[in-house]
Scaffold this motif. Structure first.
Motif, PDB file in Angstrom:
ATOM      1  N   SER A  83       1.039  -1.246  -0.036  1.00  0.00           N
ATOM      2  CA  SER A  83       0.144  -0.227  -0.046  1.00  0.00           C
ATOM      3  C   SER A  83       0.865   1.333  -0.091  1.00  0.00           C
ATOM      4  CB  SER A  83      -0.980  -0.217   1.133  1.00  0.00           C
ATOM      5  OG  SER A  83      -1.601  -1.083   1.184  1.00  0.00           O
ATOM      6  N   ARG A 100       0.289   6.983   0.078  1.00  0.00           N
ATOM      7  CA  ARG A 100      -0.517   5.784   0.639  1.00  0.00           C
ATOM      8  C   ARG A 100      -1.481   5.351  -0.375  1.00  0.00           C
ATOM      9  NH1 ARG A 100      -5.105   4.720   3.708  1.00  0.00           N
ATOM     10  NH2 ARG A 100      -4.936   2.719   4.792  1.00  0.00           N
ATOM     11  N   ALA A 102      -4.989   2.911  -0.776  1.00  0.00           N
ATOM     12  CA  ALA A 102      -5.938   2.086   0.021  1.00  0.00           C
ATOM     13  C   ALA A 102      -6.983   1.861  -1.106  1.00  0.00           C
ATOM     14  CB  ALA A 102      -6.453   2.982   1.043  1.00  0.00           C
ATOM     15  N   ASP A 103      -7.922   0.858  -0.566  1.00  0.00           N
ATOM     16  CA  ASP A 103      -9.208   0.676  -1.518  1.00  0.00           C
ATOM     17  C   ASP A 103     -10.167   1.480  -0.934  1.00  0.00           C
ATOM     18  OD1 ASP A 103     -10.323  -0.181   0.772  1.00  0.00           O
ATOM     19  OD2 ASP A 103     -10.303  -2.564   0.454  1.00  0.00           O
ATOM     20  N   GLU A 104     -11.444   1.283  -1.681  1.00  0.00           N
ATOM     21  CA  GLU A 104     -12.490   2.344  -1.420  1.00  0.00           C
ATOM     22  C   GLU A 104     -13.112   2.507  -0.189  1.00  0.00           C
ATOM     23  OE1 GLU A 104     -12.791   0.724  -5.696  1.00  0.00           O
ATOM     24  OE2 GLU A 104     -12.278  -0.099  -3.665  1.00  0.00           O
ATOM     25  N   GLN A 105     -12.670   1.528   0.754  1.00  0.00           N
ATOM     26  CA  GLN A 105     -13.117   1.654   2.133  1.00  0.00           C
ATOM     27  C   GLN A 105     -11.800   1.999   3.043  1.00  0.00           C
ATOM     28  OE1 GLN A 105     -14.266  -1.250   0.039  1.00  0.00           O
ATOM     29  NE2 GLN A 105     -15.929   0.103  -0.215  1.00  0.00           N
ATOM     30  N   GLY A 106     -10.738   2.334   2.511  1.00  0.00           N
ATOM     31  CA  GLY A 106      -9.692   2.762   3.266  1.00  0.00           C
ATOM     32  C   GLY A 106      -8.706   1.496   3.690  1.00  0.00           C
ATOM     33  N   GLY A 107      -9.015   0.194   3.246  1.00  0.00           N
ATOM     34  CA  GLY A 107      -8.151  -0.756   3.597  1.00  0.00           C
ATOM     35  C   GLY A 107      -7.015  -0.927   2.574  1.00  0.00           C
ATOM     36  N   ALA A 108      -6.077  -1.772   3.183  1.00  0.00           N
ATOM     37  CA  ALA A 108      -4.776  -1.981   2.460  1.00  0.00           C
ATOM     38  C   ALA A 108      -5.213  -2.532   1.162  1.00  0.00           C
ATOM     39  CB  ALA A 108      -3.988  -2.868   3.286  1.00  0.00           C
ATOM     40  N   ARG A 133      -8.048  -0.398 -10.471  1.00  0.00           N
ATOM     41  CA  ARG A 133      -8.454   0.665  -9.987  1.00  0.00           C
ATOM     42  C   ARG A 133      -7.657   1.964 -10.556  1.00  0.00           C
ATOM     43  NH1 ARG A 133      -8.237  -2.416  -5.355  1.00  0.00           N
ATOM     44  NH2 ARG A 133     -10.588  -2.588  -4.129  1.00  0.00           N
ATOM     45  N   HIS A 135      -6.461   5.540  -9.951  1.00  0.00           N
ATOM     46  CA  HIS A 135      -5.964   6.480  -8.559  1.00  0.00           C
ATOM     47  C   HIS A 135      -5.390   7.690  -9.306  1.00  0.00           C
ATOM     48  CE1 HIS A 135      -5.783   2.984  -5.552  1.00  0.00           C
ATOM     49  NE2 HIS A 135      -5.715   2.338  -6.724  1.00  0.00           N
ATOM     50  N   THR A 140      -5.375   8.793  -4.495  1.00  0.00           N
ATOM     51  CA  THR A 140      -7.027   8.600  -4.157  1.00  0.00           C
ATOM     52  C   THR A 140      -7.623   7.713  -5.157  1.00  0.00           C
ATOM     53  OG1 THR A 140      -6.906  10.775  -3.268  1.00  0.00           O
ATOM     54  CG2 THR A 140      -9.125  10.018  -3.879  1.00  0.00           C
TER      55      THR A 140
END
Length: 343
Positions: A83, A100, A102-108, A133, A135, A140
């Motif tokens: 990440s 950093r 992260a995925d859509e939920q803020g996960g690694a 994804r 970014h 983001t």
């Protein structure tokens, strides 16, 4: 990706066209032989660098590097499978920025593939789901591409865990994105991996054709990178405990392969045309250049090579940069390899 010993033991876009110089293949081979840097008639290794091994930048561990992308300004971007996104100076490899992921939920994210799109946004593959994804430059998440259900990790699909989207590349012209699975799906013959494409639309990317590629016995596909003429550089890699890594570089041509998107099981009797491939080099045959290894290797230059980018062209050869994923392990090294490749 994290080192997958068990699986391994049992089992980019540049706009200019690539061409050979007037010197021709024989002269190129002679030149490489004189310098002692030839791995094969098609590949030479100029140098390597361990400068980033076990270093930190702004509190972030600079390692676990799984993918590379070259910017138009000569800079490099490297993605860590833990990440993090690093900006590197293309000449010195010195980190100049970190973001950093992260995925859509803020996960690694287990980030494995990287493309810098023409608008500066980043396309990054994750092998967890798998997913691709888009970014922003700050990491983001902007949106997410569709993925065929069969390519999802079981039980949602037929892919094995830690064996999905490792390679990611944008083909010349920027209209087609391609991701490579690392290992075969359940129901497909061992070694036959699927390459999924997406076609650019006004709103992003839509699912495109899918192709089949046969990796060598016991090896997987950790990276693919497009050449300027629309072919692919494909890394194949494996690991055997007590022996070390196998890393081979192939030139592959998907342009006459069968679209396998509608083929449920790829077997030796499925009647599809696989992507054709030609061995460019087994990197165990490269000169060691004085490198040392922290664990047994058939060549001390080798490590867990996982990222690849075309960074330019010189004297009719592509300049190709490789990087190894050290898995943040004391027995592995973050190492960059500077190659010249004749296609």
């Amino acid at each position: 990706m994290r080192l997958k010993t068990l699986l391994a033991t049992v089992t980019a876009g540049l706009a200019a066209a690539a061409c050979l110089t007037a010197a021709g293949p024989a002269t190129a081979r002679q030149a490489d032989a004189r310098t002692g840097h030839a791995c094969s008639p098609s590949v030479a290794v100029d140098r390597f660098s361990d400068a980033l091994d076990k270093t930190t930048y702004e509190g972030a561990f600079v390692g676990n590097l799984s993918a590379l992308a070259a910017g138009r300004d000569g800079s490099l971007t490297a993605v860590s499978d833990r990440s993090a996104l690093f900006r590197l100076d293309g000449r010195t490899l010195r980190p100049t920025g970190v973001a950093r992921l992260a995925d859509e939920q803020g996960g690694a994210l287990d980030s494995e593939g990287l493309v810098i799109d023409r608008d500066g946004t980043l396309l990054i593959s994750s092998e967890t789901e798998p997913a691709v994804r888009r970014h922003g430059a700050d990491g983001t998440v902007l949106d997410r591409l569709p993925v065929p259900s069969a390519l999802r990790v079981a039980p949602a699909g037929r892919a094995v865990s830690n064996g999905t989207f490792e390679g990611l590349t944008l083909l010349p012209g920027g209209r087609t994105l391609l991701a490579a699975m690392e290992y075969a799906l359940a129901g497909d013959s061992a070694g036959i991996v699927r390459f999924q494409t997406w076609n650019r639309t006004r709103g992003g990317f839509a699912l495109g054709a899918q192709y089949a590629y046969r990796a060598d016995a016991g090896l997987g596909v950790p990276e693919v990178t497009a050449t300027p003429d629309g072919r692919l550089l494909v890394l194949e890699r494996g690991f055997t405990s007590g022996v070390g890594n196998t890393v081979r570089l192939y030139l592959a041509d998907p342009r006459h392969a069968t679209d396998t998107g509608g083929v449920e099981n790829l077997t030796g009797h499925s009647g599809v045309r696989l992507i054709r491939k030609t061995l460019l080099a087994d990197l165990a045959a490269c000169p060691s250049l004085g490198a040392t290894a922290k664990q047994p290797q058939p060549n001390p230059l080798l490590d867990n090579i996982e990222g690849m980018a075309v960074t330019g062209r010189e004297r009719g050869r592509l300049k190709v940069l490789l990087v190894s994923d050290d898995n943040q392990s004391a027995t592995q090294t973050t190492r960059f390899y500077f190659l010249r490749v004749r296609t």
